[in-house]
Motif scaffolding. Structure first.
Motif, PDB file in Angstrom:
ATOM      1  N   GLN A 171     -21.450  13.675  -1.478  1.00  0.00           N
ATOM      2  CA  GLN A 171     -22.899  12.615  -1.102  1.00  0.00           C
ATOM      3  C   GLN A 171     -22.745  12.002   0.144  1.00  0.00           C
ATOM      4  OE1 GLN A 171     -22.564  10.488  -5.135  1.00  0.00           O
ATOM      5  NE2 GLN A 171     -23.305  11.655  -6.389  1.00  0.00           N
ATOM      6  N   GLU A 172     -21.678  10.850   0.187  1.00  0.00           N
ATOM      7  CA  GLU A 172     -22.168  10.297   1.305  1.00  0.00           C
ATOM      8  C   GLU A 172     -22.483  10.799   3.056  1.00  0.00           C
ATOM      9  OE1 GLU A 172     -23.038   7.087   1.621  1.00  0.00           O
ATOM     10  OE2 GLU A 172     -23.251   7.755  -0.821  1.00  0.00           O
ATOM     11  N   LEU A 173     -21.386  12.741   2.686  1.00  0.00           N
ATOM     12  CA  LEU A 173     -21.706  12.821   3.940  1.00  0.00           C
ATOM     13  C   LEU A 173     -22.897  13.781   4.082  1.00  0.00           C
ATOM     14  CD1 LEU A 173     -20.189  14.883   6.178  1.00  0.00           C
ATOM     15  CD2 LEU A 173     -19.657  16.631   4.186  1.00  0.00           C
ATOM     16  N   HIS A 174     -23.452  14.204   3.043  1.00  0.00           N
ATOM     17  CA  HIS A 174     -25.143  14.293   3.269  1.00  0.00           C
ATOM     18  C   HIS A 174     -25.743  13.275   3.466  1.00  0.00           C
ATOM     19  CE1 HIS A 174     -29.091  16.077   1.544  1.00  0.00           C
ATOM     20  NE2 HIS A 174     -28.337  17.326   1.793  1.00  0.00           N
ATOM     21  N   LYS A 175     -25.654  12.430   3.071  1.00  0.00           N
ATOM     22  CA  LYS A 175     -26.482  10.949   3.272  1.00  0.00           C
ATOM     23  C   LYS A 175     -27.055  11.304   4.897  1.00  0.00           C
ATOM     24  CE  LYS A 175     -26.375   8.283  -0.435  1.00  0.00           C
ATOM     25  NZ  LYS A 175     -25.840   7.218  -1.258  1.00  0.00           N
ATOM     26  N   LEU A 176     -25.206  11.177   5.515  1.00  0.00           N
ATOM     27  CA  LEU A 176     -24.809  11.250   6.752  1.00  0.00           C
ATOM     28  C   LEU A 176     -25.297  11.786   7.489  1.00  0.00           C
ATOM     29  CD1 LEU A 176     -20.978   9.721   7.221  1.00  0.00           C
ATOM     30  CD2 LEU A 176     -23.253   8.028   8.127  1.00  0.00           C
ATOM     31  N   GLY A 177     -25.958  13.095   7.584  1.00  0.00           N
ATOM     32  CA  GLY A 177     -25.738  14.500   7.618  1.00  0.00           C
ATOM     33  C   GLY A 177     -27.886  14.340   8.131  1.00  0.00           C
ATOM     34  N   LYS A 178     -27.809  13.900   7.333  1.00  0.00           N
ATOM     35  CA  LYS A 178     -29.275  13.778   7.087  1.00  0.00           C
ATOM     36  C   LYS A 178     -30.013  12.602   8.399  1.00  0.00           C
ATOM     37  CE  LYS A 178     -32.199  13.275   3.453  1.00  0.00           C
ATOM     38  NZ  LYS A 178     -32.885  13.196   2.106  1.00  0.00           N
ATOM     39  N   THR A 179     -28.896  11.646   8.312  1.00  0.00           N
ATOM     40  CA  THR A 179     -29.046  10.296   8.985  1.00  0.00           C
ATOM     41  C   THR A 179     -29.076  11.060  10.338  1.00  0.00           C
ATOM     42  OG1 THR A 179     -28.719   9.310   8.089  1.00  0.00           O
ATOM     43  CG2 THR A 179     -29.035   8.004  10.135  1.00  0.00           C
ATOM     44  N   TYR A 180     -28.292  11.658  10.509  1.00  0.00           N
ATOM     45  CA  TYR A 180     -28.052  12.196  12.332  1.00  0.00           C
ATOM     46  C   TYR A 180     -28.750  13.176  12.639  1.00  0.00           C
ATOM     47  CZ  TYR A 180     -23.972   9.827  12.928  1.00  0.00           C
ATOM     48  OH  TYR A 180     -23.109   8.464  13.431  1.00  0.00           O
ATOM     49  N   PHE A 181     -29.229  14.669  11.815  1.00  0.00           N
ATOM     50  CA  PHE A 181     -29.885  15.767  12.058  1.00  0.00           C
ATOM     51  C   PHE A 181     -31.426  15.576  11.757  1.00  0.00           C
ATOM     52  CE2 PHE A 181     -26.135  17.526  11.229  1.00  0.00           C
ATOM     53  CZ  PHE A 181     -25.833  18.074  13.030  1.00  0.00           C
ATOM     54  N   GLY A 182     -31.925  13.887  11.487  1.00  0.00           N
ATOM     55  CA  GLY A 182     -33.336  14.059  10.508  1.00  0.00           C
ATOM     56  C   GLY A 182     -33.794  14.920   9.605  1.00  0.00           C
ATOM     57  N   ASN A 183     -32.848  15.836   9.495  1.00  0.00           N
ATOM     58  CA  ASN A 183     -33.260  16.501   7.915  1.00  0.00           C
ATOM     59  C   ASN A 183     -32.087  16.617   7.442  1.00  0.00           C
ATOM     60  OD1 ASN A 183     -32.477  19.027   9.036  1.00  0.00           O
ATOM     61  ND2 ASN A 183     -34.372  19.046  10.638  1.00  0.00           N
ATOM     62  N   ALA A 184     -32.152  18.362   5.942  1.00  0.00           N
ATOM     63  CA  ALA A 184     -31.605  18.460   5.468  1.00  0.00           C
ATOM     64  C   ALA A 184     -31.115  20.091   5.661  1.00  0.00           C
ATOM     65  CB  ALA A 184     -31.365  17.897   3.724  1.00  0.00           C
ATOM     66  N   ASN A 185     -31.141  20.557   7.115  1.00  0.00           N
ATOM     67  CA  ASN A 185     -30.892  22.045   7.183  1.00  0.00           C
ATOM     68  C   ASN A 185     -29.958  22.391   7.147  1.00  0.00           C
ATOM     69  OD1 ASN A 185     -34.093  22.654   7.307  1.00  0.00           O
ATOM     70  ND2 ASN A 185     -34.156  22.351   9.462  1.00  0.00           N
ATOM     71  N   PHE A 186     -28.616  21.388   7.717  1.00  0.00           N
ATOM     72  CA  PHE A 186     -27.269  21.857   7.882  1.00  0.00           C
ATOM     73  C   PHE A 186     -26.926  21.515   6.603  1.00  0.00           C
ATOM     74  CE2 PHE A 186     -28.043  17.206   6.286  1.00  0.00           C
ATOM     75  CZ  PHE A 186     -26.567  17.143   5.898  1.00  0.00           C
ATOM     76  N   ALA A 187     -27.249  21.356   5.853  1.00  0.00           N
ATOM     77  CA  ALA A 187     -26.952  21.965   4.206  1.00  0.00           C
ATOM     78  C   ALA A 187     -27.109  23.270   3.265  1.00  0.00           C
ATOM     79  CB  ALA A 187     -27.001  20.863   3.333  1.00  0.00           C
ATOM     80  N   HIS A 188     -27.563  23.899   3.908  1.00  0.00           N
ATOM     81  CA  HIS A 188     -28.500  25.458   3.679  1.00  0.00           C
ATOM     82  C   HIS A 188     -27.129  26.394   4.719  1.00  0.00           C
ATOM     83  CE1 HIS A 188     -30.757  22.855   1.606  1.00  0.00           C
ATOM     84  NE2 HIS A 188     -31.968  22.666   2.386  1.00  0.00           N
ATOM     85  N   GLN A 189     -26.056  26.114   4.185  1.00  0.00           N
ATOM     86  CA  GLN A 189     -25.213  27.304   5.493  1.00  0.00           C
ATOM     87  C   GLN A 189     -24.143  27.144   5.112  1.00  0.00           C
ATOM     88  OE1 GLN A 189     -24.830  26.052   9.651  1.00  0.00           O
ATOM     89  NE2 GLN A 189     -27.664  24.972   9.700  1.00  0.00           N
ATOM     90  N   LEU A 190     -24.082  27.177   3.121  1.00  0.00           N
ATOM     91  CA  LEU A 190     -23.195  26.884   2.895  1.00  0.00           C
ATOM     92  C   LEU A 190     -22.225  27.822   3.080  1.00  0.00           C
ATOM     93  CD1 LEU A 190     -21.372  25.268   1.209  1.00  0.00           C
ATOM     94  CD2 LEU A 190     -22.627  25.998  -1.028  1.00  0.00           C
ATOM     95  N   THR A 191     -22.220  29.420   2.561  1.00  0.00           N
ATOM     96  CA  THR A 191     -21.796  30.570   3.275  1.00  0.00           C
ATOM     97  C   THR A 191     -21.512  30.548   3.823  1.00  0.00           C
ATOM     98  OG1 THR A 191     -23.416  32.058   1.598  1.00  0.00           O
ATOM     99  CG2 THR A 191     -22.006  32.875   2.493  1.00  0.00           C
ATOM    100  N   ASP A 192     -21.743  30.768   5.327  1.00  0.00           N
ATOM    101  CA  ASP A 192     -21.594  30.731   6.762  1.00  0.00           C
ATOM    102  C   ASP A 192     -20.104  29.725   7.030  1.00  0.00           C
ATOM    103  OD1 ASP A 192     -22.524  33.051   7.317  1.00  0.00           O
ATOM    104  OD2 ASP A 192     -24.771  31.142   7.886  1.00  0.00           O
ATOM    105  N   THR A 193     -20.034  28.428   6.140  1.00  0.00           N
ATOM    106  CA  THR A 193     -19.140  27.564   6.699  1.00  0.00           C
ATOM    107  C   THR A 193     -18.133  27.659   5.935  1.00  0.00           C
ATOM    108  OG1 THR A 193     -20.767  26.106   6.592  1.00  0.00           O
ATOM    109  CG2 THR A 193     -18.595  24.775   6.443  1.00  0.00           C
TER     110      THR A 193
END
Length: 219
Positions: A171-193
């Motif tokens: 939950q907190e990782l998602h919040k931090l990611g949005k803060t650093y990147f400005g959006n939540a696109n990073f969270a939609h690459q689950l299969t590659d990750t």
């Protein structure tokens, strides 16, 4: 490969030879498929996207199963492959590995896209979070650095975290990611990750994620 309804197939389970768990098996016209992941009924688009990616882009033989309350994706296997399967962790260990892979992926993206200074700030933010929430065996920035720079699949000893810790972390990782990147696109690459995880463990982790309160964040 196939889009099928529940009445088209026969679903059973077999005992995993190395773990205390049942492995769901789908049978269709003499072919055997193993569960990859489960989606909620509201996630039809995501289920179809994963199925198309696996079949069209990765050349895998897969079934998309449509049921009234969910969608599921299954990959073709031979039963003797399952019998030879030797996973090294229990369910919770797999959840920890998957969560650490997501943490590491966000860290590496920040380092690559935003620079070393931002990656260092992110590392400190994670350390502050884990210490504030009293995560076991996290008592220094060095401990966090070890987690974000070492492949979780290579760790000799996983941190002894419980499911409640992983929910907080993601939950907190998602919040931090949005803060650093400005959006939540990073969270939609689950299969590659998660592509380096063995398929049974990846399936287990994604099913847990999709059935948890985190499913709307990481897709």
């Amino acid at each position: 490969m196939f889009i099928l309804k529940r009445q088209d197939v026969e679903i059973s389970s077999i005992q995993h030879p190395k773990k205390d768990q049942q492995v769901p098996i789908l049978n269709y016209q003499g072919q055997t498929f193993r569960l990859i992941t489960v989606f909620k009924a509201s996630q039809e688009e995501e289920a179809r996207a994963l199925w198309r990616d696996l079949t069209d882009n990765r050349g895998k033989a897969c079934v998309l199963l449509e049921e009234p309350d969910r969608f599921s994706v299954w990959g073709k296997v031979r039963l003797d492959q399952i019998e030879q399967d030797t996973g090294g962790h229990n369910k919770n260990g797999t959840y920890i590995q998957g969560s650490l892979l997501l943490l590491q992926a966000v860290y590496l993206d920040i380092d690559e896209l935003l620079g070393t200074r931002q990656a260092g700030l992110f590392e400190k933010d994670i350390a502050d979070l884990l210490q504030k929430e009293q995560f076991p065996e996290i008592n220094s920035l060095e401990a966090v650095n070890h987690l974000v720079t070492t492949n979780p699949l290579d760790l000799a000893k996983l941190p002894p975290w419980q499911e409640k810790h992983l929910i907080i972390l993601l939950q907190e990782l998602h919040k931090l990611g949005k803060t650093y990147f400005g959006n939540a696109n990073f969270a939609h690459q689950l299969t590659d990750t998660l592509q380096d995880m063995p398929e049974p463990e990846r399936s287990l982790f994604m099913t847990w994620l999709n059935q948890s309160s985190l499913s709307t964040l990481w897709q």
